[in-house]
Design a protein around this motif. Structure first.
Motif, short mmCIF file in Angstrom:
data_model
loop_
_atom_site.label_atom_id
_atom_site.label_comp_id
_atom_site.label_asym_id
_atom_site.label_seq_id
_atom_site.Cartn_x
_atom_site.Cartn_y
_atom_site.Cartn_z
N TRP A 1 0.82 -1.21 0.00
CA TRP A 1 0.00 0.00 0.00
C TRP A 1 0.86 1.26 0.00
N PRO B 1 -5.26 -2.89 2.36
CA PRO B 1 -5.93 -1.58 2.30
C PRO B 1 -6.50 -1.27 0.92
N ARG C 1 -9.72 -3.13 0.61
CA ARG C 1 -10.81 -2.53 1.39
C ARG C 1 -11.32 -1.25 0.74
#
Ligand SMILES: [Zn+2]
Length: 366
Positions: free
Chosen positions: A152, A186, A189
């Motif tokens: 990320w 992340p 999500r």
């Protein structure tokens, strides 16, 4: 337009012998077992009828997992027993290809899909900007920009925003985080949240070659979630998946290409998982023919297999009232094959080529 066939398979009811389907505009206006006369609804009189004769008319097939970028890689990526090696080979080929080669590859795939009776496609797309350069196609496309970041960073967020921005210009589609081994949690999500908010599909590869991080950590589960492969989930995860309303896409011939153990059919059935079918890419398959995919499932009942490529996929795409069945008010996405015995077997087991196909009331193959 009235289309007649020896059998119509509505998929939400039993086969109709000597059936007729009335198409008005892009939708189905009537389905009947009687020989409807021309002039139905005061409009069809101006449009020629079509009698398909000894044929089976069924809902257009839905390929729920495809990578058209790699169509021209057919036969170029041998399986040498290691999944990682296979992915490296694709990555190396991709680096050599020009934009024109990718455009040609996607166009070739679109033509093959039409020729083999597919009318809707969920396509994972690495190069969304190439979509504007493609030859026109009437196929109902769910373009799904592929997202992967390894770890990320702010760049990951920008990637999701860019994909979302592009997707807003498309009639339908989804976001496609690649797989848990290439995509950070992340990013998963964020993509899942954006897809949920905008009413888009969220599709991703999970547990294809081995067990991975629990699905719940990725935050993807829900009715808009379409999981490719899902071969190695434990029972608790399968139960969670089914309860969330998510769907699974099984790709029978890609599964065979990699020499995998049988798919967990009993587990999926026990928990009522909504299973769809896809071809995956031609880096691990020999054609984009969904009927060949269905033939590979010779051990399952023909009707159940056809449901995976029609009604089940329509449900996964949140289009159950419009797609995957022949019913009044649904989109006129229809395909026909010659009758060779039992009507379901004619579609699912026979190799006789598709003789008619229509997307949104427009004939694409005859
Ligand atoms: Zn795939």
């Amino acid at each position: 337009m009235i289309i007649r066939a020896r059998y119509v398979l509505p998929m939400d009811g039993p086969p109709i012998r000597d059936g007729s389907v009335v198409v008005e505009g892009d939708s189905i206006a009537a389905v009947s077992c009687s020989r409807l006369r021309q002039g139905f609804g005061g409009q069809a009189g101006n449009v020629p009828d079509l009698d398909l004769g000894d044929a089976v008319l069924f809902p257009g097939l839905i390929n729920a997992h495809c990578h058209l970028d790699y169509t021209s890689m057919v036969g170029l990526v041998p399986w040498r027993g290691e999944f990682r090696d296979w992915i490296f080979q694709i990555t190396a080929l991709k680096k050599q290809w020009t934009e024109e080669q990718f455009v040609a590859s996607i166009n070739r795939g679109l033509v093959e899909l039409v020729r083999t009776g597919t009318t809707s496609v969920v396509n994972i797309e690495c190069f969304p900007k190439l979509v504007a350069k493609l030859a026109p196609s009437l196929l109902r496309m769910w373009w799904c920009p592929e997202l992967l970041d390894l770890t990320w960073s702010e760049e990951s967020r920008r990637m999701v925003e860019e994909a979302a921005h592009w997707l807003e210009s498309q009639p339908r589609g989804g976001l496609a985080p690649h797989a848990p081994y290439t995509t950070s949690a992340p990013l998963y999500r964020l993509a899942a949240r954006v897809a949920r908010e905008r009413g888009w599909l969220l599709t991703t590869h999970v547990a294809e070659a081995c067990r991975e991080v629990p699905l719940v950590e990725l935050g993807v589960l829900g009715p808009n979630c379409l999981l490719a492969h899902a071969n190695h989930l434990d029972e608790a995860e399968v139960e969670l998946l089914a309860r969330s309303g998510a769907s699974v896409v099984h790709c029978p011939r890609a599964h065979r290409f990699f020499g995998r153990d049988a798919a967990p059919w009993d587990l999926w059935r026990r928990h009522g998982v909504n299973v769809c079918l896809g071809t995956d890419s031609l880096a691990s398959n020999e054609s984009l023919d969904m009927r060949a995919e269905m033939r590979a499932l010779w051990e399952l009942p023909a009707r159940e297999v056809l449901a995976m490529a029609t009604v089940n996929a329509a449900r996964a795409l949140n289009c159950a009232d419009k797609l995957g069945k022949i019913a009044v008010g649904g989109w006129a996405d229809l395909t026909a094959v010659p009758l060779t015995g039992d009507p379901y077997e004619s579609v699912v087991r026979s190799e006789k080529p598709v003789c008619f196909s229509m997307v949104g009331g427009k004939v694409v193959l005859q």
